[in-house]
Design an enzyme around this catalytic site. Structure first.
Site, short mmCIF file in Angstrom:
data_model
loop_
_atom_site.label_atom_id
_atom_site.label_comp_id
_atom_site.label_asym_id
_atom_site.label_seq_id
_atom_site.Cartn_x
_atom_site.Cartn_y
_atom_site.Cartn_z
N GLN A 39 -3.93 11.53 1.47
CA GLN A 39 -3.54 12.28 0.28
C GLN A 39 -4.70 12.52 -0.68
OE1 GLN A 39 0.04 9.53 -0.24
NE2 GLN A 39 0.71 11.42 -1.25
N GLY A 52 3.19 4.44 -3.85
CA GLY A 52 2.43 4.40 -2.62
C GLY A 52 1.47 5.58 -2.56
N HIS A 65 2.05 9.85 6.37
CA HIS A 65 0.89 10.61 5.88
C HIS A 65 -0.32 10.40 6.78
CE1 HIS A 65 2.14 12.44 2.14
NE2 HIS A 65 2.67 11.30 1.70
N HIS A 69 6.91 5.98 4.86
CA HIS A 69 6.50 7.24 4.23
C HIS A 69 4.97 7.37 4.25
CE1 HIS A 69 6.94 10.36 0.91
NE2 HIS A 69 5.67 10.02 0.79
N GLU A 70 4.28 6.31 3.85
CA GLU A 70 2.81 6.37 3.78
C GLU A 70 2.17 6.41 5.17
OE1 GLU A 70 1.63 7.23 1.02
OE2 GLU A 70 3.37 6.71 -0.17
N CYS A 80 7.21 12.43 -3.49
CA CYS A 80 5.86 12.26 -2.96
C CYS A 80 4.86 12.83 -3.96
CB CYS A 80 5.75 13.01 -1.63
SG CYS A 80 4.13 12.88 -0.84
N LEU A 81 3.77 12.10 -4.16
CA LEU A 81 2.73 12.57 -5.07
C LEU A 81 2.09 13.87 -4.57
CD1 LEU A 81 1.03 9.16 -5.97
CD2 LEU A 81 2.73 10.47 -7.29
#
Length: 168
Positions: free
Chosen positions: A51, A46, A138, A134-135, A92-93
């Site tokens: 991000q 994701g 963000h 989660h996304e 997480c990225l």
């Protein structure tokens, strides 16, 4: 397609709240394709526009094993269907190399728009539910580290800041 730079914690731009997408055009389509390319390159499941320093309510996900089920969700929101919480070891990225257990609602009903602006609704559970929540966090300026203890969060921040100084 371009590979975009992923912002890393504690970059303050990750705390910006994303604005709704109002224009569905070729520029948006290019951003979506670039985000998919970036997510796949980083081996993620994701990626939120926040991000990659684009503060629009857009996220891309693909939780399939073969990476053949890409979904772009624009202006997404969710409603909790099942109050039961499930624990996932989230990564997480934007917080590379760190994983922590986070508890989130088990099942949600998602409302969003697709690439053309058409409304979509569906139910999600398991990994898909966790990934979407989660996304969306963000897009609201939250990170998974906000769900863990202050001590753990400070330790992660310190380690990442140290890594950033080394690579600068």
């Amino acid at each position: 397609m371009a590979i975009l730079q992923i912002l890393e914690f504690p970059d303050p731009r990750l705390r910006q709240i994303a604005a709704p997408v109002t224009v569905f055009d070729e520029k948006l389509e290019v951003l979506i394709e670039d985000m998919f390319a970036t997510m796949y390159e980083a081996q993620g499941i994701g990626l939120a526009a926040t991000q990659v320093d684009v503060h629009k309510r857009l996220l891309v996900i693909d939780v399939s094993e073969n990476k053949d089920s890409p979904q772009a969700l624009i202006n997404p929101s969710f409603e909790i269907i099942d109050q039961e919480l499930v624990d996932y070891d989230e990564g997480c990225l934007s917080v590379p190399g760190f994983y922590e257990i986070v508890s989130r609602p088990a099942e949600i009903k998602v409302a969003a728009q697709d690439r053309t602006g058409e409304a979509v609704e569906f139910f999600a559970d398991g990994l898909l539910s966790t990934c979407i929540q989660h996304e969306i966090d963000h897009l609201d300026g939250k990170l998974f580290v906000d769900y863990i203890s202050l001590l753990k969060r400070q330790r992660i921040r310190h380690k990442l800041e140290k890594e950033h100084k080394k690579s600068a």
